[in-house]
Motif scaffolding. Structure first.
Motif, PDB file in Angstrom:
ATOM      1  N   TYR A   1     -10.522  -3.324  14.237  1.00 23.00           N
ATOM      2  CA  TYR A   1      -9.728  -2.104  14.410  1.00 23.00           C
ATOM      3  C   TYR A   1      -8.260  -2.457  14.644  1.00 23.00           C
ATOM      4  CZ  TYR A   1      -7.534   1.732  16.916  1.00 23.00           C
ATOM      5  OH  TYR A   1      -6.652   2.681  17.338  1.00 23.00           O
ATOM      6  N   PHE A   2      -7.998  -3.497  15.446  1.00 27.60           N
ATOM      7  CA  PHE A   2      -6.615  -3.886  15.711  1.00 27.60           C
ATOM      8  C   PHE A   2      -6.033  -4.713  14.556  1.00 27.60           C
ATOM      9  CE2 PHE A   2      -8.288  -3.168  20.021  1.00 27.60           C
ATOM     10  CZ  PHE A   2      -7.330  -2.303  20.505  1.00 27.60           C
ATOM     11  N   ASP A   3      -6.883  -5.473  13.869  1.00 24.94           N
ATOM     12  CA  ASP A   3      -6.400  -6.303  12.757  1.00 24.94           C
ATOM     13  C   ASP A   3      -6.131  -5.477  11.499  1.00 24.94           C
ATOM     14  OD1 ASP A   3      -5.663  -8.686  11.530  1.00 24.94           O
ATOM     15  OD2 ASP A   3      -7.672  -9.019  10.746  1.00 24.94           O
ATOM     16  N   LYS A   4      -6.961  -4.467  11.262  1.00 20.75           N
ATOM     17  CA  LYS A   4      -6.825  -3.544  10.133  1.00 20.75           C
ATOM     18  C   LYS A   4      -6.750  -4.248   8.770  1.00 20.75           C
ATOM     19  CE  LYS A   4      -4.535   0.120  12.754  1.00 20.75           C
ATOM     20  NZ  LYS A   4      -4.671  -0.530  14.060  1.00 20.75           N
ATOM     21  N   PRO A   5      -7.761  -5.042   8.404  1.00 16.08           N
ATOM     22  CA  PRO A   5      -7.716  -5.687   7.093  1.00 16.08           C
ATOM     23  C   PRO A   5      -8.077  -4.755   5.947  1.00 16.08           C
ATOM     24  CG  PRO A   5      -9.736  -6.270   8.216  1.00 16.08           C
ATOM     25  CD  PRO A   5      -8.956  -5.415   9.172  1.00 16.08           C
ATOM     26  N   LEU A   6      -8.721  -3.640   6.252  1.00 12.66           N
ATOM     27  CA  LEU A   6      -9.113  -2.711   5.195  1.00 12.66           C
ATOM     28  C   LEU A   6      -9.182  -1.293   5.741  1.00 12.66           C
ATOM     29  CD1 LEU A   6     -12.309  -2.362   6.112  1.00 12.66           C
ATOM     30  CD2 LEU A   6     -12.586  -4.432   4.783  1.00 12.66           C
ATOM     31  N   ASN A   7      -9.107  -0.328   4.822  1.00  7.28           N
ATOM     32  CA  ASN A   7      -9.181   1.088   5.152  1.00  7.28           C
ATOM     33  C   ASN A   7     -10.244   1.747   4.287  1.00  7.28           C
ATOM     34  OD1 ASN A   7      -7.007   1.054   7.042  1.00  7.28           O
ATOM     35  ND2 ASN A   7      -5.558   1.070   5.344  1.00  7.28           N
ATOM     36  N   ILE A   8     -10.673   2.918   4.691  1.00  9.66           N
ATOM     37  CA  ILE A   8     -11.638   3.676   3.894  1.00  9.66           C
ATOM     38  C   ILE A   8     -10.994   4.044   2.561  1.00  9.66           C
ATOM     39  CG2 ILE A   8     -12.955   5.821   3.757  1.00  9.66           C
ATOM     40  CD1 ILE A   8     -13.329   5.694   6.753  1.00  9.66           C
TER      41      ILE A   8
ATOM     42  N   ASN B   1     -15.740 -12.627   9.980  1.00  9.91           N
ATOM     43  CA  ASN B   1     -15.663 -14.063   9.722  1.00  9.91           C
ATOM     44  C   ASN B   1     -15.589 -14.396   8.235  1.00  9.91           C
ATOM     45  OD1 ASN B   1     -15.839 -14.782  12.486  1.00  9.91           O
ATOM     46  ND2 ASN B   1     -18.054 -14.525  12.440  1.00  9.91           N
ATOM     47  N   SER B   2     -15.477 -13.379   7.377  1.00 14.15           N
ATOM     48  CA  SER B   2     -15.432 -13.602   5.934  1.00 14.15           C
ATOM     49  C   SER B   2     -14.000 -13.494   5.419  1.00 14.15           C
ATOM     50  CB  SER B   2     -16.313 -12.575   5.208  1.00 14.15           C
ATOM     51  OG  SER B   2     -17.660 -12.669   5.620  1.00 14.15           O
ATOM     52  N   ASN B   3     -13.792 -14.028   4.226  1.00 18.48           N
ATOM     53  CA  ASN B   3     -12.512 -13.859   3.544  1.00 18.48           C
ATOM     54  C   ASN B   3     -12.490 -12.497   2.862  1.00 18.48           C
ATOM     55  OD1 ASN B   3     -11.597 -16.439   4.253  1.00 18.48           O
ATOM     56  ND2 ASN B   3     -12.635 -17.374   2.505  1.00 18.48           N
ATOM     57  N   ILE B   4     -11.639 -11.616   3.344  1.00 17.07           N
ATOM     58  CA  ILE B   4     -11.556 -10.258   2.817  1.00 17.07           C
ATOM     59  C   ILE B   4     -10.387 -10.176   1.851  1.00 17.07           C
ATOM     60  CG2 ILE B   4     -11.270  -7.826   3.388  1.00 17.07           C
ATOM     61  CD1 ILE B   4     -12.397  -8.438   6.154  1.00 17.07           C
ATOM     62  N   ILE B   5     -10.668  -9.788   0.619  1.00 21.06           N
ATOM     63  CA  ILE B   5      -9.620  -9.589  -0.382  1.00 21.06           C
ATOM     64  C   ILE B   5      -9.470  -8.087  -0.603  1.00 21.06           C
ATOM     65  CG2 ILE B   5      -8.873 -10.059  -2.737  1.00 21.06           C
ATOM     66  CD1 ILE B   5     -10.589 -12.556  -2.718  1.00 21.06           C
ATOM     67  N   ASN B   6      -8.356  -7.544  -0.122  1.00 21.90           N
ATOM     68  CA  ASN B   6      -8.076  -6.125  -0.286  1.00 21.90           C
ATOM     69  C   ASN B   6      -7.302  -5.936  -1.591  1.00 21.90           C
ATOM     70  OD1 ASN B   6      -7.109  -3.434  -0.091  1.00 21.90           O
ATOM     71  ND2 ASN B   6      -7.255  -3.524   2.138  1.00 21.90           N
ATOM     72  N   LEU B   7      -7.926  -5.254  -2.544  1.00 25.31           N
ATOM     73  CA  LEU B   7      -7.345  -5.118  -3.870  1.00 25.31           C
ATOM     74  C   LEU B   7      -6.296  -4.006  -3.957  1.00 25.31           C
ATOM     75  CD1 LEU B   7     -10.616  -5.520  -5.968  1.00 25.31           C
ATOM     76  CD2 LEU B   7      -8.999  -7.281  -5.278  1.00 25.31           C
ATOM     77  N   ARG B   8      -6.104  -3.252  -2.870  1.00 27.04           N
ATOM     78  CA  ARG B   8      -5.145  -2.144  -2.919  1.00 27.04           C
ATOM     79  C   ARG B   8      -4.309  -2.072  -1.647  1.00 27.04           C
ATOM     80  NH1 ARG B   8      -7.547   3.636  -4.473  1.00 27.04           N
ATOM     81  NH2 ARG B   8      -8.419   2.377  -6.166  1.00 27.04           N
ATOM     82  N   ARG B   9      -4.126  -3.177  -0.980  1.00 25.95           N
ATOM     83  CA  ARG B   9      -3.360  -3.165   0.268  1.00 25.95           C
ATOM     84  C   ARG B   9      -1.882  -2.915  -0.009  1.00 25.95           C
ATOM     85  NH1 ARG B   9      -4.414  -4.760   5.488  1.00 25.95           N
ATOM     86  NH2 ARG B   9      -2.698  -4.036   6.770  1.00 25.95           N
ATOM     87  N   TYR B  10      -1.386  -3.461  -1.130  1.00 18.81           N
ATOM     88  CA  TYR B  10       0.017  -3.302  -1.482  1.00 18.81           C
ATOM     89  C   TYR B  10       0.145  -2.378  -2.694  1.00 18.81           C
ATOM     90  CZ  TYR B  10       0.360  -7.283   1.637  1.00 18.81           C
ATOM     91  OH  TYR B  10       0.265  -8.097   2.729  1.00 18.81           O
TER      92      TYR B  10
END
Length: 360
Positions: free
Chosen positions: A196-203, A243-252
């Motif tokens: 929640y504090f790191d926010k690596p992804l959103n709905i 603990n996984s590598n999360i690749i957010n395809l729409r963060r930017y």
């Protein structure tokens, strides 16, 4: 001479010295019924008033039909409690507490649950049609915290909190076993708080997590749900996700499209690059800044490999990539630039001898 006088006495267990209903008279019974009916009628009146006011106020999140139902239930439960108190049942002992304490504790927890649920729904509804993950997580944290505090307060009101230490001491071994069993749940919960504090992804974000990929559907306290590209549901525990590598395809807002294409060694490289550049300029979704790059990446076995790197809006990335491949292929064909297929030259140590037979 035997003594005929028996001085022994018999003591009844606590709570059984007299019948439960021995103290109830006709007057107290009538009074209890009148109180219950009056509270029900008053609750109905207030319910109608709240519903009527909900149609004329802007504070519909608190003054609505749900609130009216909660108020009505409070009056009904209050009437039942008051009636039982009038006939003396509330003071009846159960173990080391009374019926009154238990009734009040149950009622308190029930209405605390209703208030917590309504508050959580308000937090989510006030954020609009598509609430952000922050709002949803805050609402859930508030809900569970409120319920937990209400639960322990209810135990205190019920009069059993003083026995909790003895019960916990007696169940020490069981607690240790349950602690080991629940360590995964606790780990998932803590990972969810950290995320929640790191926010690596959103709905709504398309993501890749290891070999899995899809669109984030929901972020919960213990797990995250992802709708895979094929439409299936993937539930990932928050501990594993954290603990996984999360690749957010729409963060930017922009994402690069990488395409590799081969041309024949006999083809004009400069002309091929110019044709590809003109094709990119005609595509409105290809961004002018950063500027697209087209260069020779490698000299392959069968072709000269050209690399195309163009930027596009993240939400249109897939559309741009498929359109780019199709248009570049068509443009190179029209320009007469060959895109070769794999070729092999076979060399034999000795010349082959071919025997021709005449047809008869």
């Amino acid at each position: 001479m035997a003594n005929l006088t028996d001085n022994t006495t018999t003591t009844l267990p606590t709570g059984l010295e007299k019948p439960i209903l021995a103290g109830i008279t006709l007057e107290t019974a009538i009074k209890a019924v009148v109180i219950l009916i009056a509270m029900i009628i008053l609750g109905r009146i207030l319910r109608k008033i709240i519903i009527r006011e909900s149609k004329e106020t802007s504070l519909t999140w608190i003054i609505n039909e749900d609130t009216a139902d909660i108020v009505f239930r409070m009056f009904v439960l209050g009437g039942i409690t008051w009636s039982l108190f009038e006939i003396g049942l509330m003071a009846y002992p159960i173990l080391r507490t009374t019926v009154g304490n238990i009734t009040f504790a149950v009622g308190f927890f029930y209405f605390a649950y209703l208030i917590a649920r309504k508050s959580k729904d308000y937090f989510i509804m006030s954020a609009g049609r598509r609430p952000s993950p922050d709002v949803q997580i805050k609402a859930k944290i508030f809900y569970y915290t409120f319920i937990t505090v209400a639960f322990f307060l209810s135990l205190n009101f019920a009069g059993v909190s003083t026995q909790l230490s003895a019960l916990l001491a007696a169940a020490g071994i069981t607690g240790i076993v349950l602690g080991f069993s629940a360590q995964t749940v606790v780990s998932n919960f803590i990972s969810g708080v950290f995320m929640y504090f790191d926010k690596p992804l959103n709905i709504g974000d398309p993501v890749k997590i290891g070999e899995l990929g899809g669109v984030v559907e929901d972020i919960r306290i213990l797990s995250t749900r992802i709708r895979a590209w094929d439409g299936t549901l993937i539930r990932i525990p928050n501990e594993k996700l954290f603990n996984s590598n999360i690749i957010n395809l729409r963060r930017y807002p922009a994402r690069r499209v990488d395409v590799r294409i081969g041309i024949a060694y006999s083809a004009d490289i400069e002309k091929a690059i110019e044709v590809i550049r003109e094709t990119l300029d005609e595509m409105p979704l290809v961004l002018a800044e950063p500027e697209p790059l087209i260069f020779v990446e490698d000299l392959g076995d069968n072709a000269v490999i050209l690399s195309i790197r163009a930027w596009a809006p993240s939400e249109k990335w897939f559309d741009v990539k498929t359109e780019l491949i199709s248009k570049v292929k068509k443009a190179l064909d029209e320009a007469g630039i060959e895109i070769p297929f794999p070729q092999r030259v076979n060399w034999f140590a000795e010349p082959l001898r071919i025997k021709l037979e005449k047809e008869t």
